[in-house]
Design an enzyme around this catalytic site. Structure first.
Site, PDB file in Angstrom:
ATOM      1  N   ASN A 181       7.403 -15.153   9.050  1.00 17.44           N
ATOM      2  CA  ASN A 181       8.792 -14.720   8.898  1.00 17.44           C
ATOM      3  C   ASN A 181       8.972 -14.278   7.446  1.00 17.44           C
ATOM      4  OD1 ASN A 181      11.551 -14.412   8.716  1.00 17.44           O
ATOM      5  ND2 ASN A 181      12.003 -16.613   8.784  1.00 17.44           N
TER       6      ASN A 181
ATOM      7  N   LYS B 284      11.481 -12.827   6.093  1.00 17.55           N
ATOM      8  CA  LYS B 284      12.859 -12.841   5.564  1.00 17.55           C
ATOM      9  C   LYS B 284      13.132 -11.494   4.879  1.00 17.55           C
ATOM     10  CE  LYS B 284      12.259 -17.745   5.284  1.00 17.55           C
ATOM     11  NZ  LYS B 284      12.773 -19.024   4.864  1.00 17.55           N
TER      12      LYS B 284
ATOM     13  N   HIS C 226      17.735 -18.635  13.329  1.00 17.69           N
ATOM     14  CA  HIS C 226      17.112 -19.207  12.130  1.00 17.69           C
ATOM     15  C   HIS C 226      18.185 -19.924  11.304  1.00 17.69           C
ATOM     16  CE1 HIS C 226      15.217 -19.491   8.205  1.00 17.69           C
ATOM     17  NE2 HIS C 226      14.073 -19.417   8.860  1.00 17.69           N
TER      18      HIS C 226
ATOM     19  N   GLU D  57      18.842 -19.965   8.280  1.00 17.09           N
ATOM     20  CA  GLU D  57      19.536 -19.124   7.287  1.00 17.09           C
ATOM     21  C   GLU D  57      20.623 -18.294   7.970  1.00 17.09           C
ATOM     22  OE1 GLU D  57      15.982 -17.413   5.613  1.00 17.09           O
ATOM     23  OE2 GLU D  57      15.499 -19.388   4.796  1.00 17.09           O
TER      24      GLU D  57
ATOM     25  N   GLU E 290      12.395 -26.327  12.926  1.00 11.59           N
ATOM     26  CA  GLU E 290      12.381 -26.105  11.484  1.00 11.59           C
ATOM     27  C   GLU E 290      13.419 -27.006  10.819  1.00 11.59           C
ATOM     28  OE1 GLU E 290      10.612 -22.030  10.437  1.00 11.59           O
ATOM     29  OE2 GLU E 290      12.739 -21.739  10.748  1.00 11.59           O
TER      30      GLU E 290
ATOM     31  N   GLY F 189      11.555 -23.567   2.630  1.00 15.71           N
ATOM     32  CA  GLY F 189      11.569 -22.991   1.285  1.00 15.71           C
ATOM     33  C   GLY F 189      11.635 -24.023   0.172  1.00 15.71           C
TER      34      GLY F 189
ATOM     35  N   SER G 282       7.929 -24.920   4.964  1.00 13.14           N
ATOM     36  CA  SER G 282       6.928 -25.146   3.916  1.00 13.14           C
ATOM     37  C   SER G 282       5.505 -25.325   4.454  1.00 13.14           C
ATOM     38  CB  SER G 282       7.326 -26.325   3.018  1.00 13.14           C
ATOM     39  OG  SER G 282       8.524 -26.018   2.331  1.00 13.14           O
TER      40      SER G 282
HETATM   41  P1  PGA Z   1       9.158 -21.498   4.524  1.00 14.88           P
HETATM   42  O1  PGA Z   1      10.144 -20.860   5.597  1.00 14.88           O
HETATM   43  O2  PGA Z   1       7.780 -21.477   5.126  1.00 14.88           O
HETATM   44  O3  PGA Z   1       9.274 -20.611   3.306  1.00 14.88           O
HETATM   45  O4  PGA Z   1       9.637 -22.882   4.268  1.00 14.88           O
HETATM   46  C1  PGA Z   1       9.996 -21.101   6.975  1.00 14.88           C
HETATM   47  C2  PGA Z   1      11.064 -20.379   7.737  1.00 14.88           C
HETATM   48  O5  PGA Z   1      12.192 -20.260   7.223  1.00 14.88           O
HETATM   49  O6  PGA Z   1      10.840 -19.905   8.873  1.00 14.88           O
END
Ligand code: PGA
Length: 259
Positions: free
Chosen positions: A10, A12, A98, A100, A170, A176, A216
């Site tokens: 992903n 983003k 997601h 976000e 998640e 992140g 992460s």
């Molecule tokens: P990350 O994001 O691996 O940077 O923690 C995962 C995601 O948001 O799908």
């Protein structure tokens, strides 16, 4: 029940179309070197690069996902993109709900439910994201939050539709932050999700549905997560932006899968 593992990137809001093309070409070559065993490797670039990514991915075995979808078919919805548009761009998957999107753009479980139905109608495979915040975890509400997100988000879906979609667990506090869930935490959450899918949509559905871990994931922690029996792969943000790092996650994740 053997489920085909999924390793998904992903991106983003990162990478231009030009950068997408270079990455996809390199990834296509790397994925061809994978020997045997079924796997779905998926990349989710920003909307403007979907066509380029899908064309570069053709005949490489790499799949392409959009990062969001709007549930209406068409209309006066400035800035939104429909499932049919995503499908025609060449994507086979779409990330829905997601954290976000939920946190920054107001996606509710009800919106997630409509988006899932729109995606499925357009024959896109949804990657449906669920997960608790740190506050919810600390208050002991993780299972309740997951239950609500599954119950309301998957409302109205037939068991076969749930079986065919991909769930991404998640935990919001792991996204992140560099702080991934421990294997024990991930095992508990994944087991809970699969149990609920079984209760609400039937045992067979629960056995078929792929549940990915996200938050992460890095080359050095992916194996401990994908070795868990209820973890069918990973959804990777930051560590997927570099193609060599993402490919290490693919190979590390696959090697650790229980046989
Ligand atoms: P990350 O994001 O691996 O940077 O923690 C995962 C995601 O948001 O799908």
């Amino acid at each position: 029940m053997t489920r085909v593992p999924v390793l998904a990137a992903n991106w983003k809001m990162f990478k231009t179309t030009h950068e997408t093309l270079a990455y996809m070409r390199e990834l296509g070559v790397l994925v061809k070197t994978l020997d045997g065993g079924e796997v779905e490797v998926v990349v989710a670039p920003p909307f403007p690069s979907l066509v380029t990514a899908a064309e570069a991915a053709r005949n490489t075995g790499v799949g392409v996902a959009a990062q969001n979808v709007y549930f209406e078919r068409e209309g006066a919805f400035t800035g939104e993109v429909s499932a049919a548009m995503i499908k025609e761009a060449g994507a086979g998957y779409v990330i829905v709900g997601h954290s976000e999107r939920r946190r920054l753009f107001g996606d509710t479980d009800q919106a997630v439910s409509r988006k899932l139905r729109a995606a499925i109608s357009a024959e896109l495979v949804p990657i449906a994201c669920i997960g608790e915040t740190l506050e919810e975890r600390e208050a002991g509400k993780t299972d309740d939050v997951l239950d609500r997100q599954i119950r309301d988000g998957f409302a109205g879906l037939a068991p076969a539709e749930v079986a065919a979609l991909i769930v991404a667990y998640e935990p919001v506090w792991a996204i992140g932050t560099g702080k991934n869930a421990t294997p024990a935490e991930a095992a508990d959450a994944h087991h809970h999700i699969r149990t609920r899918l079984g209760e609400w949509f039937g045992r067979e559905t629960a056995d078929q549905c792929r549940i990915l871990y996200g938050g992460s994931v890095k080359p050095d922690n992916v194996a401990a997560l994908t070795a868990l029996p209820d973890v069918d792969g990973a959804l990777v943000g930051g560590a997927s932006l570099d193609v060599a790092s993402f490919f290490k996650i693919v190979t590390g994740g696959l090697a650790a899968r229980p046989k």
